[in-house]
Motif scaffolding. Sequence first.
Motif, PDB file in Angstrom:
ATOM      1  N   GLU A  20     129.431  85.405   6.111  1.00 30.46           N
ATOM      2  CA  GLU A  20     129.892  86.687   5.581  1.00 30.46           C
ATOM      3  C   GLU A  20     130.890  86.421   4.459  1.00 30.46           C
ATOM      4  O   GLU A  20     131.843  85.668   4.622  1.00 30.46           O
ATOM      5  N   LEU A  21     130.653  87.065   3.336  1.00 31.12           N
ATOM      6  CA  LEU A  21     131.531  86.948   2.183  1.00 31.12           C
ATOM      7  C   LEU A  21     132.169  88.317   1.944  1.00 31.12           C
ATOM      8  O   LEU A  21     131.480  89.338   1.978  1.00 31.12           O
ATOM      9  N   ARG A  22     133.462  88.293   1.671  1.00 27.13           N
ATOM     10  CA  ARG A  22     134.195  89.555   1.574  1.00 27.13           C
ATOM     11  C   ARG A  22     134.685  89.793   0.155  1.00 27.13           C
ATOM     12  O   ARG A  22     135.078  88.864  -0.547  1.00 27.13           O
ATOM     13  N   CYS A  23     134.679  91.070  -0.223  1.00 27.47           N
ATOM     14  CA  CYS A  23     135.183  91.463  -1.537  1.00 27.47           C
ATOM     15  C   CYS A  23     136.082  92.682  -1.376  1.00 27.47           C
ATOM     16  O   CYS A  23     135.671  93.703  -0.813  1.00 27.47           O
ATOM     17  N   PHE A  49     127.027  98.981  -5.525  1.00 31.80           N
ATOM     18  CA  PHE A  49     127.461 100.125  -4.736  1.00 31.80           C
ATOM     19  C   PHE A  49     128.152 101.144  -5.626  1.00 31.80           C
ATOM     20  O   PHE A  49     128.951 100.794  -6.499  1.00 31.80           O
ATOM     21  N   GLN A  50     127.851 102.396  -5.388  1.00 32.25           N
ATOM     22  CA  GLN A  50     128.608 103.498  -5.964  1.00 32.25           C
ATOM     23  C   GLN A  50     129.194 104.240  -4.755  1.00 32.25           C
ATOM     24  O   GLN A  50     128.465 104.897  -4.014  1.00 32.25           O
ATOM     25  N   GLY A  51     130.502 104.148  -4.573  1.00 34.30           N
ATOM     26  CA  GLY A  51     131.069 104.612  -3.313  1.00 34.30           C
ATOM     27  C   GLY A  51     130.553 103.723  -2.200  1.00 34.30           C
ATOM     28  O   GLY A  51     130.558 102.498  -2.326  1.00 34.30           O
ATOM     29  N   ASN A  52     130.073 104.328  -1.138  1.00 34.83           N
ATOM     30  CA  ASN A  52     129.543 103.559  -0.007  1.00 34.83           C
ATOM     31  C   ASN A  52     128.039 103.375  -0.065  1.00 34.83           C
ATOM     32  O   ASN A  52     127.480 102.651   0.771  1.00 34.83           O
ATOM     33  N   SER A  53     127.395 104.015  -1.004  1.00 36.88           N
ATOM     34  CA  SER A  53     125.939 103.924  -1.046  1.00 36.88           C
ATOM     35  C   SER A  53     125.509 102.867  -2.053  1.00 36.88           C
ATOM     36  O   SER A  53     126.206 102.584  -3.020  1.00 36.88           O
ATOM     37  N   ALA A  54     124.339 102.318  -1.800  1.00 37.96           N
ATOM     38  CA  ALA A  54     123.806 101.242  -2.635  1.00 37.96           C
ATOM     39  C   ALA A  54     122.541 101.726  -3.335  1.00 37.96           C
ATOM     40  O   ALA A  54     121.434 101.545  -2.820  1.00 37.96           O
ATOM     41  N   PRO A  55     122.680 102.345  -4.505  1.00 36.18           N
ATOM     42  CA  PRO A  55     121.499 102.858  -5.193  1.00 36.18           C
ATOM     43  C   PRO A  55     120.599 101.770  -5.748  1.00 36.18           C
ATOM     44  O   PRO A  55     119.449 102.045  -6.086  1.00 36.18           O
ATOM     45  N   ASP A  56     121.114 100.547  -5.857  1.00 36.40           N
ATOM     46  CA  ASP A  56     120.303  99.487  -6.439  1.00 36.40           C
ATOM     47  C   ASP A  56     120.443  98.214  -5.616  1.00 36.40           C
ATOM     48  O   ASP A  56     121.461  97.533  -5.702  1.00 36.40           O
ATOM     49  N   SER A  62     116.042  88.073  -0.673  1.00 35.78           N
ATOM     50  CA  SER A  62     115.181  88.100   0.513  1.00 35.78           C
ATOM     51  C   SER A  62     115.821  89.000   1.556  1.00 35.78           C
ATOM     52  O   SER A  62     116.962  89.465   1.386  1.00 35.78           O
ATOM     53  N   ASP A  63     115.100  89.246   2.636  1.00 40.06           N
ATOM     54  CA  ASP A  63     115.651  90.111   3.693  1.00 40.06           C
ATOM     55  C   ASP A  63     116.724  89.394   4.513  1.00 40.06           C
ATOM     56  O   ASP A  63     117.294  89.977   5.431  1.00 40.06           O
ATOM     57  N   ARG A  64     117.013  88.148   4.194  1.00 41.30           N
ATOM     58  CA  ARG A  64     118.141  87.475   4.850  1.00 41.30           C
ATOM     59  C   ARG A  64     119.469  87.934   4.268  1.00 41.30           C
ATOM     60  O   ARG A  64     120.510  87.690   4.862  1.00 41.30           O
ATOM     61  N   PHE A  65     119.402  88.578   3.121  1.00 44.88           N
ATOM     62  CA  PHE A  65     120.612  89.053   2.438  1.00 44.88           C
ATOM     63  C   PHE A  65     120.812  90.540   2.708  1.00 44.88           C
ATOM     64  O   PHE A  65     119.877  91.332   2.586  1.00 44.88           O
ATOM     65  N   SER A  66     122.035  90.919   3.030  1.00 47.54           N
ATOM     66  CA  SER A  66     122.376  92.325   3.195  1.00 47.54           C
ATOM     67  C   SER A  66     123.830  92.516   2.791  1.00 47.54           C
ATOM     68  O   SER A  66     124.606  91.558   2.723  1.00 47.54           O
ATOM     69  N   ALA A  67     124.173  93.746   2.503  1.00 43.70           N
ATOM     70  CA  ALA A  67     125.547  94.042   2.110  1.00 43.70           C
ATOM     71  C   ALA A  67     125.894  95.446   2.537  1.00 43.70           C
ATOM     72  O   ALA A  67     125.022  96.316   2.641  1.00 43.70           O
ATOM     73  N   GLU A  68     127.162  95.660   2.792  1.00 44.86           N
ATOM     74  CA  GLU A  68     127.653  96.989   3.101  1.00 44.86           C
ATOM     75  C   GLU A  68     129.019  97.180   2.468  1.00 44.86           C
ATOM     76  O   GLU A  68     129.703  96.226   2.117  1.00 44.86           O
ATOM     77  N   VAL A  74     136.298  97.944   0.689  1.00 44.69           N
ATOM     78  CA  VAL A  74     135.884  96.570   0.963  1.00 44.69           C
ATOM     79  C   VAL A  74     134.373  96.477   1.138  1.00 44.69           C
ATOM     80  O   VAL A  74     133.742  97.344   1.750  1.00 44.69           O
ATOM     81  N   SER A  75     133.805  95.395   0.609  1.00 40.74           N
ATOM     82  CA  SER A  75     132.384  95.128   0.768  1.00 40.74           C
ATOM     83  C   SER A  75     132.191  93.752   1.400  1.00 40.74           C
ATOM     84  O   SER A  75     132.979  92.822   1.159  1.00 40.74           O
TER      85      SER A  75
END
Lengths: 113, 114
Positions: A20-23, A49-56, A62-68, A74-75
């Motif tokens: 997990e990488l934090r920003c 991300f724009q706000g909390n949503s990820a329009p792009d 790959s599906d091994r990558f995810s972000a929130e 914080v992301s």
Amino acid sequence: GAGVSQSPSNKVTEKGKDVELRCDPISGHTALYWYRQSLGQGLEFLIYFQGNSAPDKSGLPSDRFSAERTGGSVSTLTIQRTQQEDSAVYLCASSRDRNYGYTFGSGTRLTVV
Amino acid sequence: AQSVTQLDSQVPVFEEAPVELRCNYSSSVSVYLFWYVQYPNQGLQLLLKYLSGSTLVKGINGFEAEFNKSQTSFHLRKPSVHISDTAEYFCAVSPVSGNTPLVFGKGTRLSVIA
């Protein structure tokens, strides 16, 4: 904060482990971007991300990558079952407005062994 | 979609000499253009940007760039470089409309020789 903060600055992990990488972006910056920088490859866009949503999410390799992103702040970028080709510097940037350009963090250098 | 080509991967130059780092872009729509600098083990820092208006843009550390729409170029120049200018330089583009993230070139490594 005064700048974009990324943690950890360096991460060495074994192949197959999750990381997990934090920003932590600049306060008030609504847009947040993740890029990956590999030697000689420039910057590869991952997710925005724009706000909390990820329009792009088009750049996630790959599906091994995810972000929130939570609370519009914080992301976290998560890489599951890491592979050696995931080794790179992961850069986060935030922006108040596209016209002002992006402010980048110092990056997380990920090494998968 | 937009793309950026930085024509030189490495540029060596002697201290106090002028330098030009070349950048060409491809886009079917109007764009914003940026130059960023990356010092060793650091993130990217904005040098200058073109949004509209005068095609000659001045940035930090004595750098300037000129937007040439007909040649789709945005070359970066400095009349006299210092050792401290040694770094990686990235050109980037985004469309004026919409929220498409910046697209970066592969970078040019500027090495200033004493």
